[in-house]
Design an enzyme around this catalytic site. Structure first.
Site, PDB file in Angstrom:
ATOM      1  N   ASP A 154       0.831  -1.208   0.000  1.00  0.00           N
ATOM      2  CA  ASP A 154       0.000   0.000   0.000  1.00  0.00           C
ATOM      3  C   ASP A 154       0.867   1.260   0.000  1.00  0.00           C
ATOM      4  O   ASP A 154       1.971   1.255   0.555  1.00  0.00           O
ATOM      5  CB  ASP A 154      -0.900  -0.030   1.248  1.00  0.00           C
ATOM      6  CG  ASP A 154      -2.082   0.918   1.127  1.00  0.00           C
ATOM      7  OD1 ASP A 154      -2.271   1.511   0.051  1.00  0.00           O
ATOM      8  OD2 ASP A 154      -2.800   1.063   2.127  1.00  0.00           O
ATOM      9  N   GLY A 155       0.350   2.315  -0.600  1.00  0.00           N
ATOM     10  CA  GLY A 155       1.007   3.619  -0.502  1.00  0.00           C
ATOM     11  C   GLY A 155       1.690   4.106  -1.771  1.00  0.00           C
ATOM     12  O   GLY A 155       2.371   5.127  -1.750  1.00  0.00           O
ATOM     13  N   ARG A 183      -0.030   9.265  -9.876  1.00  0.00           N
ATOM     14  CA  ARG A 183      -0.075   8.040  -9.056  1.00  0.00           C
ATOM     15  C   ARG A 183       0.604   6.857  -9.747  1.00  0.00           C
ATOM     16  O   ARG A 183       1.211   6.005  -9.100  1.00  0.00           O
ATOM     17  CB  ARG A 183      -1.543   7.672  -8.778  1.00  0.00           C
ATOM     18  CG  ARG A 183      -2.288   8.691  -7.949  1.00  0.00           C
ATOM     19  CD  ARG A 183      -3.763   8.310  -7.846  1.00  0.00           C
ATOM     20  NE  ARG A 183      -3.932   6.933  -7.430  1.00  0.00           N
ATOM     21  CZ  ARG A 183      -3.830   6.505  -6.179  1.00  0.00           C
ATOM     22  NH1 ARG A 183      -3.600   7.366  -5.215  1.00  0.00           N
ATOM     23  NH2 ARG A 183      -3.977   5.237  -5.889  1.00  0.00           N
ATOM     24  N   GLU A 232     -12.085  -4.632  -5.760  1.00  0.00           N
ATOM     25  CA  GLU A 232     -12.592  -3.253  -5.595  1.00  0.00           C
ATOM     26  C   GLU A 232     -11.774  -2.247  -6.408  1.00  0.00           C
ATOM     27  O   GLU A 232     -12.219  -1.119  -6.644  1.00  0.00           O
ATOM     28  CB  GLU A 232     -12.549  -2.842  -4.113  1.00  0.00           C
ATOM     29  CG  GLU A 232     -13.601  -3.512  -3.232  1.00  0.00           C
ATOM     30  CD  GLU A 232     -13.308  -4.987  -2.966  1.00  0.00           C
ATOM     31  OE1 GLU A 232     -12.118  -5.335  -2.817  1.00  0.00           O
ATOM     32  OE2 GLU A 232     -14.263  -5.796  -2.956  1.00  0.00           O
ATOM     33  N   ASN A 233     -10.565  -2.636  -6.831  1.00  0.00           N
ATOM     34  CA  ASN A 233      -9.690  -1.682  -7.543  1.00  0.00           C
ATOM     35  C   ASN A 233     -10.230  -1.258  -8.915  1.00  0.00           C
ATOM     36  O   ASN A 233      -9.780  -0.273  -9.488  1.00  0.00           O
ATOM     37  CB  ASN A 233      -8.263  -2.234  -7.702  1.00  0.00           C
ATOM     38  CG  ASN A 233      -7.463  -2.177  -6.417  1.00  0.00           C
ATOM     39  OD1 ASN A 233      -6.557  -2.982  -6.200  1.00  0.00           O
ATOM     40  ND2 ASN A 233      -7.781  -1.230  -5.533  1.00  0.00           N
ATOM     41  N   TRP A 234     -11.245  -1.988  -9.429  1.00  0.00           N
ATOM     42  CA  TRP A 234     -11.850  -1.580 -10.716  1.00  0.00           C
ATOM     43  C   TRP A 234     -12.502  -0.211 -10.607  1.00  0.00           C
ATOM     44  O   TRP A 234     -12.762   0.445 -11.622  1.00  0.00           O
ATOM     45  CB  TRP A 234     -12.906  -2.606 -11.162  1.00  0.00           C
ATOM     46  CG  TRP A 234     -12.349  -3.968 -11.459  1.00  0.00           C
ATOM     47  CD1 TRP A 234     -12.520  -5.081 -10.697  1.00  0.00           C
ATOM     48  CD2 TRP A 234     -11.534  -4.360 -12.574  1.00  0.00           C
ATOM     49  NE1 TRP A 234     -11.856  -6.161 -11.275  1.00  0.00           N
ATOM     50  CE2 TRP A 234     -11.245  -5.733 -12.433  1.00  0.00           C
ATOM     51  CE3 TRP A 234     -11.013  -3.684 -13.694  1.00  0.00           C
ATOM     52  CZ2 TRP A 234     -10.470  -6.447 -13.347  1.00  0.00           C
ATOM     53  CZ3 TRP A 234     -10.246  -4.400 -14.602  1.00  0.00           C
ATOM     54  CH2 TRP A 234      -9.982  -5.751 -14.422  1.00  0.00           C
ATOM     55  N   ARG A 267       1.611  -5.173   6.014  1.00  0.00           N
ATOM     56  CA  ARG A 267       0.930  -4.111   5.263  1.00  0.00           C
ATOM     57  C   ARG A 267       1.746  -2.840   5.413  1.00  0.00           C
ATOM     58  O   ARG A 267       2.162  -2.486   6.518  1.00  0.00           O
ATOM     59  CB  ARG A 267      -0.487  -3.877   5.762  1.00  0.00           C
ATOM     60  CG  ARG A 267      -1.178  -2.794   4.922  1.00  0.00           C
ATOM     61  CD  ARG A 267      -2.665  -2.686   5.169  1.00  0.00           C
ATOM     62  NE  ARG A 267      -3.231  -1.763   4.196  1.00  0.00           N
ATOM     63  CZ  ARG A 267      -4.459  -1.812   3.736  1.00  0.00           C
ATOM     64  NH1 ARG A 267      -5.285  -2.740   4.154  1.00  0.00           N
ATOM     65  NH2 ARG A 267      -4.890  -0.919   2.858  1.00  0.00           N
ATOM     66  N   GLU A 274       0.677 -13.574  12.112  1.00  0.00           N
ATOM     67  CA  GLU A 274       1.174 -12.415  12.855  1.00  0.00           C
ATOM     68  C   GLU A 274       1.151 -11.225  11.895  1.00  0.00           C
ATOM     69  O   GLU A 274       1.516 -11.371  10.722  1.00  0.00           O
ATOM     70  CB  GLU A 274       2.618 -12.667  13.315  1.00  0.00           C
ATOM     71  CG  GLU A 274       2.762 -13.790  14.314  1.00  0.00           C
ATOM     72  CD  GLU A 274       2.143 -13.471  15.667  1.00  0.00           C
ATOM     73  OE1 GLU A 274       2.101 -12.280  16.042  1.00  0.00           O
ATOM     74  OE2 GLU A 274       1.693 -14.412  16.343  1.00  0.00           O
TER      75      GLU A 274
HETATM   76  C1  FPP Z   1      -1.556   0.245  -3.492  1.00  0.00           C
HETATM   77  O1  FPP Z   1      -1.158   1.576  -3.523  1.00  0.00           O
HETATM   78  C2  FPP Z   1      -1.041  -0.526  -4.588  1.00  0.00           C
HETATM   79  C3  FPP Z   1      -1.774  -1.091  -5.609  1.00  0.00           C
HETATM   80  C4  FPP Z   1      -3.231  -0.960  -5.723  1.00  0.00           C
HETATM   81  C5  FPP Z   1      -1.141  -1.853  -6.670  1.00  0.00           C
HETATM   82  C6  FPP Z   1       0.081  -2.644  -6.346  1.00  0.00           C
HETATM   83  C7  FPP Z   1       0.920  -2.671  -7.509  1.00  0.00           C
HETATM   84  C8  FPP Z   1       2.260  -2.666  -7.548  1.00  0.00           C
HETATM   85  C9  FPP Z   1       3.128  -2.763  -6.377  1.00  0.00           C
HETATM   86  C10 FPP Z   1       2.867  -2.506  -8.884  1.00  0.00           C
HETATM   87  C11 FPP Z   1       3.699  -3.584  -9.406  1.00  0.00           C
HETATM   88  C12 FPP Z   1       3.193  -4.935  -9.353  1.00  0.00           C
HETATM   89  C13 FPP Z   1       2.486  -5.608 -10.271  1.00  0.00           C
HETATM   90  C14 FPP Z   1       2.392  -7.082 -10.171  1.00  0.00           C
HETATM   91  C15 FPP Z   1       1.750  -4.937 -11.365  1.00  0.00           C
HETATM   92  P1  FPP Z   1      -2.273   2.697  -3.632  1.00  0.00           P
HETATM   93  O2  FPP Z   1      -2.398   3.084  -5.055  1.00  0.00           O
HETATM   94  O3  FPP Z   1      -3.538   2.208  -2.995  1.00  0.00           O
HETATM   95  O4  FPP Z   1      -1.622   3.850  -2.800  1.00  0.00           O
HETATM   96  P2  FPP Z   1      -2.369   4.974  -1.941  1.00  0.00           P
HETATM   97  O5  FPP Z   1      -3.083   4.243  -0.827  1.00  0.00           O
HETATM   98  O6  FPP Z   1      -1.258   5.826  -1.465  1.00  0.00           O
HETATM   99  O7  FPP Z   1      -3.301   5.670  -2.869  1.00  0.00           O
END
Ligand code: FPP
Length: 256
Positions: free
Chosen positions: A26-27, A39, A73-75, A194, A213
């Site tokens: 995340d992040g 982003r 949910e990412n869609w 996380r 854990e």
């Molecule tokens: C969360 O950050 C990350 C994701 C939704 C995607 C994870 C993807 C990668 C690490 C890219 C490379 C890997 C592959 C396999 C394609 P966020 O966008 O939710 O960050 P935020 O919470 O700061 O908005």
């Protein structure tokens, strides 16, 4: 490494490694926004963190690594960002597949990846076939994955087997249910990481993390690296895991 940073590689006990590490990366967005960048730049940078983490897990001999790359949910995200992530996935696979294969990694996908774009499906299928017989680390990428979705899918699979007379209702137990999940045959995660300071599970591996854990890192995913992973593993080794039992005076409790 700064002078005050412990050398976690030396501190980690090789005989007490987590068998399965699961990560919510995340992040990425915040990391990019802090740099006044789009982003998508964060996602690209996050790909490098992922590469380091996979390499480190291979180096340590971790049996199984699962990362949350795209949720059901990412869609809901803007179309451009979704497209970028799909292309990045193809790029990641194309770039890394030879190295993964050389290291004996078996790639698996958790989630219904058949609803991804055609290009992504093709790249995934090629990678899955190429690495299917590998005996090293199992590397699960959760794509279009949601844990509730996975649990419902498992319930339907079992119900269908009952309907077809292949399974008795009394034989539906924890082991049978686990086998019906995407993670069939794999040990449950011992350690869930996380990043980005968020302390929630966000519909990730809900069944499988019953005894995991948790390690929450304040670092944004693109800043997460080998040292941070080693630190998380070391912290994991300091925990007293009882699996609902009592303290065992340093001896391993039973494995759930
Ligand atoms: C969360 O950050 C990350 C994701 C939704 C995607 C994870 C993807 C990668 C690490 C890219 C490379 C890997 C592959 C396999 C394609 P966020 O966008 O939710 O960050 P935020 O919470 O700061 O908005």
């Amino acid at each position: 490494m700064s002078r005050t940073t412990p050398d976690y590689m030396q501190l980690i006990k090789k005989e007490k490694l987590p068998r399965h590490i699961a990560i919510i990366m995340d992040g990425n967005g915040r990391w990019a926004q802090k740099r006044l960048m789009p982003r998508t730049f964060g996602h690209r940078s996050g790909m490098n963190s992922l590469k380091q983490v996979v390499e480190t897990c291979c180096e340590l001999g971790i049996s199984c690594l699962t990362v949350f790359a795209f949720s059901t949910e990412n869609w809901k995200r803007p179309r451009d960002e979704v497209n970028y992530l799909m292309n990045l996935l193809v790029e990641y696979i194309n770039k890394e597949i030879e190295e993964l294969h050389k290291n004996g990694v078996r790639l698996q996908v958790l989630g219904d990846y058949r609803s991804l774009p055609e290009k992504s499906i093709k790249a995934i299928d090629l990678a899955l076939n190429k690495t299917a017989a590998n005996q090293g680390m199992v590397f699960n990428i959760a794509l279009n994955y949601g844990a509730r979705d996975e649990i419902i899918r498992a319930a339907r699979l079992l119900a269908k087997q009952v309907e077809e007379g292949l399974l008795a209702v009394e034989d539906i137990n924890e082991a049978a249910f686990s086998r019906a999940l995407y993670t069939s045959g794999l040990p449950d995660p011992d350690l869930l990481i996380r990043t980005a300071g968020e302390m929630r599970v966000s519909n990730f591996l809900l069944w499988q993390i019953a005894y995991a854990e948790f390690w929450f890192s304040p670092l944004l995913w693109p800043d997460f690296n080998k040292q941070e992973l080693l630190r998380a593993i070391w912290e994991f080794q300091q925990r007293d895991r009882r699996f609902g039992g009592l303290k065992t005076n340093g001896q391993e409790g039973h494995h759930a």
